[in-house]
Design an enzyme around this catalytic site. Structure first.
Site, mmCIF file in Angstrom:
data_model
loop_
_atom_site.group_PDB
_atom_site.id
_atom_site.type_symbol
_atom_site.label_atom_id
_atom_site.label_comp_id
_atom_site.label_asym_id
_atom_site.label_seq_id
_atom_site.Cartn_x
_atom_site.Cartn_y
_atom_site.Cartn_z
ATOM 1 N N ASP A 50 -0.151 5.066 1.098
ATOM 2 C CA ASP A 50 -0.314 5.963 2.236
ATOM 3 C C ASP A 50 -0.375 5.182 3.545
ATOM 4 O O ASP A 50 -1.159 4.251 3.700
ATOM 5 C CB ASP A 50 -1.583 6.800 2.068
ATOM 6 C CG ASP A 50 -1.484 7.720 0.860
ATOM 7 O OD1 ASP A 50 -0.812 8.758 0.960
ATOM 8 O OD2 ASP A 50 -2.050 7.369 -0.191
ATOM 9 N N ASP A 66 0.847 -1.179 0.000
ATOM 10 C CA ASP A 66 0.000 0.000 0.000
ATOM 11 C C ASP A 66 0.894 1.244 0.000
ATOM 12 O O ASP A 66 2.087 1.161 0.337
ATOM 13 C CB ASP A 66 -0.896 -0.027 1.240
ATOM 14 C CG ASP A 66 -1.869 1.130 1.285
ATOM 15 O OD1 ASP A 66 -2.247 1.656 0.220
ATOM 16 O OD2 ASP A 66 -2.272 1.516 2.403
ATOM 17 N N ASP A 71 -2.127 -0.771 6.018
ATOM 18 C CA ASP A 71 -2.346 -0.144 7.321
ATOM 19 C C ASP A 71 -3.806 0.035 7.699
ATOM 20 O O ASP A 71 -4.127 0.134 8.880
ATOM 21 C CB ASP A 71 -1.654 1.224 7.376
ATOM 22 C CG ASP A 71 -2.297 2.233 6.436
ATOM 23 O OD1 ASP A 71 -2.517 1.891 5.246
ATOM 24 O OD2 ASP A 71 -2.588 3.358 6.872
#
Length: 252
Positions: A29, A27, A203
């Protein structure tokens, strides 16, 4: 998305440092780049670019960024370090040969975009993002508007049939039919990823689809950030820990 054990029950060690036979899905961000007040505030960083190039070279190209951002934004932030990428939660995907597969935008996206723009017009700090196949409403700079923004997004979801994808201080209404898990699964059916062990680093809740897809294919997820209910098997503390781990993989 399936439910998972409570965060208090989780014991998530750091992932093993391994390059051989592994495919990485990352991922952007909160994983490769720290969260910022606005999407444009995230910029290329030399250390990140070098780590991505090094690990991709070590793993014969079995590395892809799988993000909610568009592929154009992925390229800007990653400084074109990788060819394989999936953007907008699996709705667009670029293969290693440079070809791009993109879902056709649902007609409801234009309606959602207009509604978000009207909502943001008299609310300072709200940011509307047009991704073509989805519309995003960012409220990081206007946290007091979170409830009103969620109410609007849920109403539009019911009216349009779009998929509501919540994220870190953002609500996104997107064309149905894809997510980060479908992107991981699709990459794993093609070279150079085929027959490798998939490892997904993420996240937030959108990455749970990627964790589950990796596990279903014999791999695992790596949660980045604080402990929480998750399908991931391992955990890293933050972006700096991710870059340190990628550098170690590249040197393994």
């Amino acid at each position: 998305m399936t439910s998972h054990a409570g965060a208090a029950d989780l014991i998530l060690p750091p992932p093993p440092v391994r390059a051989e036979g592994v495919a990485l899905f990352l991922d952007m961000d909160g994983v490769l780049a720290p969260l910022a007040a606005t999407p444009d505030a995230v910029v290329p960083v030399a250390r990140r670019t070098a780590a991505l190039k090094a690990v991709a070279g070590k793993m014969d190209g079995r590395v892809a960024i799988v993000s909610g951002r568009t592929i154009a934004e992925i390229d800007r932030i990653a400084d074109h370090a990788l060819m394989s990428a999936s953007g907008v939660h699996g709705l667009e995907r670029r293969l290693k040969d440079g070809s791009i597969r993109r879902k056709t935008a649902d007609l409801g996206v234009a309606r959602a975009l207009r509604a978000f723009q009207l909502f943001a017009a008299d609310r300072p700090g709200m940011i509307v993002e047009d991704k073509g196949v989805s519309a995003g409403l960012h409220y990081r700079q206007a946290p007091d508007q979170a409830k009103a923004a969620e109410d609007l997004a849920r109403r539009l979801q019911a009216e349009t049939g779009l998929t509501l994808q919540p994220g870190h201080m953002v609500l996104e209404l997107k064309t149905p039919g894809a997510d980060k898990g479908t992107a991981v699964t699709a990459f794993m059916q093609e070279p150079p990823f085929r027959d490798a062990v998939p490892v997904m680093l993420g996240d937030d809740l959108t990455d749970e689809y990627g964790f589950e897809a990796a596990a279903a294919l014999g791999g695992y997820g790596v949660l980045v950030g604080p402990k929480r209910p998750t399908a991931a098997r391992y955990r890293l503390d933050d972006v700096d820990a991710v870059l340190t781990w990628l550098e170690a993989v590249a040197e393994a």
